[in-house]
Design an enzyme around this catalytic site. Sequence first.
Site, PDB file in Angstrom:
ATOM      1  N   GLY A  47       0.823  -1.196   0.000  1.00  0.00           N
ATOM      2  CA  GLY A  47       0.000   0.000   0.000  1.00  0.00           C
ATOM      3  C   GLY A  47       0.858   1.246   0.000  1.00  0.00           C
ATOM      4  N   GLY A  49       0.474   5.915   0.174  1.00  0.00           N
ATOM      5  CA  GLY A  49      -0.338   7.115   0.271  1.00  0.00           C
ATOM      6  C   GLY A  49       0.551   8.329   0.198  1.00  0.00           C
ATOM      7  N   GLY A  50      -0.024   9.499   0.479  1.00  0.00           N
ATOM      8  CA  GLY A  50       0.740  10.725   0.375  1.00  0.00           C
ATOM      9  C   GLY A  50       1.862  10.833   1.387  1.00  0.00           C
ATOM     10  N   PHE A  51       1.749  10.129   2.526  1.00  0.00           N
ATOM     11  CA  PHE A  51       2.713  10.299   3.592  1.00  0.00           C
ATOM     12  C   PHE A  51       3.580   9.068   3.835  1.00  0.00           C
ATOM     13  CE2 PHE A  51      -0.700  13.265   4.487  1.00  0.00           C
ATOM     14  CZ  PHE A  51      -0.017  14.425   4.797  1.00  0.00           C
ATOM     15  N   VAL A  54       3.633   1.269   2.624  1.00  0.00           N
ATOM     16  CA  VAL A  54       3.481   0.156   3.555  1.00  0.00           C
ATOM     17  C   VAL A  54       3.997  -1.125   2.897  1.00  0.00           C
ATOM     18  CG1 VAL A  54       1.885  -1.159   4.993  1.00  0.00           C
ATOM     19  CG2 VAL A  54       1.464   1.281   4.569  1.00  0.00           C
ATOM     20  N   LYS A  67       5.223   0.443   8.005  1.00  0.00           N
ATOM     21  CA  LYS A  67       4.882   1.724   7.400  1.00  0.00           C
ATOM     22  C   LYS A  67       6.117   2.612   7.402  1.00  0.00           C
ATOM     23  CE  LYS A  67       1.699   5.637   8.166  1.00  0.00           C
ATOM     24  NZ  LYS A  67       0.617   6.131   9.048  1.00  0.00           N
ATOM     25  N   ASP A 175      -8.823  11.384  10.402  1.00  0.00           N
ATOM     26  CA  ASP A 175      -8.736  10.942   9.004  1.00  0.00           C
ATOM     27  C   ASP A 175      -9.483   9.619   8.816  1.00  0.00           C
ATOM     28  OD1 ASP A 175      -8.043  11.183   6.343  1.00  0.00           O
ATOM     29  OD2 ASP A 175      -6.078  10.241   6.578  1.00  0.00           O
TER      30      ASP A 175
END
Length: 717
Positions: A47, A49-51, A54, A67, A175
């Site tokens: 996975g 995302g923006g930050f 994973v 992560k 979030d």
Amino acid sequence: MDSETSTRHDVDLLERVLLDRNAEPTNISLSLLEDITNSFSDDHQIGSGGFAVVYKGIVGKGVVAVKKLSKTFGLHEDKFHKEVECLMKAKHKNIVRFVGYCSDAQGRIADNKGKFVMADIRNLLLCFEYVPNGSLDKYITDASCGLEWRERYGIIKGMCEGLLHLHEKHILHLDLKPSNILVDDQMIPKITDFGLSRCLDKEQTRDITSKLYGSLGYLAPEFFFSGEVAFASDIYSLGVIIVEILTGKKGYPEDENVVENWMNRLEGSDQRDTQLEQIRVCIKIGIECMDLDPKKRPVAHHIIDRLDKTASTIETGISGSSVEQKVSFLKDQYFQGESAKLSPEYLRKDIGEQAETEQQGQEDALGDQWSLWEAEYAKQNGTPEVAIISSTNSGLLNRLNNLDIFNKKAQRNYIKYCGPMLEKALFVKLFKMGEFKSILKDEYLLRKDDFGEVYKGMMGNCMVTVRKPSDGNMLNGKGFAHEVIIQSKIIRRNIVRILGCCLESDVPMLVYEYFSKVCLDDVLHSKDKVPLDLGMRLIIAAESARGLAYMHSHAYTTILHGNFTPGNVLLDEDYWPKISDFGISRMAGKYYEHTQRIIGDIAYMDPVYLQTGCLTEQSDVYSFGVVILELLTRKKATHADNNSMVRKFLENHWQGRKSTELFDEEIAVTEDLDLLHCLAEIAVKCLNFDVDLRPTMTEVAERLSVLSKPHEQWFTN
């Protein structure tokens, strides 16, 4: 201890922590995390995302999720520490288990302005239990397919219990969304991703932030206006997710439609009645959670109480052996506001079949009593819309089936699209459906586009234009109401003003001031070309740029157009421009949303938006650049043939050539060529494929203001 022995020891330690659910999270070395993820190889990635990214990590016979936080988004170490603080406090079956962390600084040689220096590279990583079934967003469907109701109800209840635990620990998640809810092999939900979370002090109930983080569509509306975050902010996000689980989409659903869809799915189920009641309660909870007023949203423990009581209440309350007992129970529910229980289908099964076997006199007496309850309720609550059943001999079942409590379409739509909130807005007028009968006719249709139809007509003594949006295009009710209120405050000479709306139809209609039926597209591209000198074109460009710049930078909040084309630039008899249909794209759900559905004219759309689905201010800048080229060439931008007009300008620019041969002959006079080339340069900058290199609309407006200044006197004389 050699390296191999040390690594084996670290793996054994991490495996023991993983197996012992009571073990505290531990500090984990970077070398171990590299080892179990094969140096963070692509084939271990699960996975991103923006930050963060994973990875799956193999720990003996166990599996973890690692992560790896990105440093390219301004993530400071104190932010990492705050996330770890939240994770250390959050221990619950419905929260993904935190196993360990790594904060490792390594010295690396780096090039600093031609000099090689030693720099500390900080690696920030978090380690969690591995949840095998992925995130909830993969399971979001409508009632016709996908997860059974039992699984959905379990997920809703589990989410609520996890959120209750966080709030009891004074943690704001901030979030919550389906992609941040993981589900294990037993379909148990687990809240994850605490990158934006905040731990509050025990006496603290809210916080303020100046930066916009989170996922639009799930963020509470008060965040946009005040920057305030509180427990109610998480509750709003929870409500959106509950509705998605029930319906397969975000928004404010019609209760009856939701129940009807699930009735079809649950046909033949032994637990059908209990499950339908759970559905009714969940949809009500979801809508209450999304209330615009944070103070009116339920708190987490009240939600849990209602979910716990649902099944036992239904079984106990409807278990009476007579019609009197059942009606008495429903009367109590009715006065508590549980009008969803009065649907014809529900009553037909639970009361009607039994009533048919009892004496007519008893049935009529009960019907008369029900009428008195209705009258009493209406008197207490000041609700004239409640239908009062007359004491005729129509039979209890028929009278119950004809009951129309809070169920009139206009009333539902009024509530759905936040009528009470709009009524309080100073500059918004709410119109009645009957006022549009003389306007919504073919002879008054001005134009039709992907967003709907626009009509011209008289509203009282005032000439207006009415936009009737296409079915299903509108954003959820609160988003729509906010957009109308924001735009109603904008009174500018270069922007068509919104006057109000009508909420009685299934999709709200918008009412604007009438400015002109002539648009820039008509003037530039109609068969009977109207003379349009360079001064007029410069004024049109400059004023349009000022309008866009104001909405981007100076309005109450940033407003995107999202569909800026010559058709949305209206012109009066002196060719003075006003931009129309501001924010229609937001109301149609294009605002910052990733979608495969493209609405609007693709020839004016930012290629970056077409690739990502993310609409920004720079998307409007690109569209404006296309319109400048149309003003220069009097040629229409089309998507056919790869938009040859735009492509030719860009190719000339890339190869260092002038585009003189593309200019409209009417304005391509020798003394104006330098100015025309300046305009072309502005357009090309707006069309840059790198959004970061495009100018802002404020910068464009300032440049055009300088170029148009000598021609403004023509409009003021």
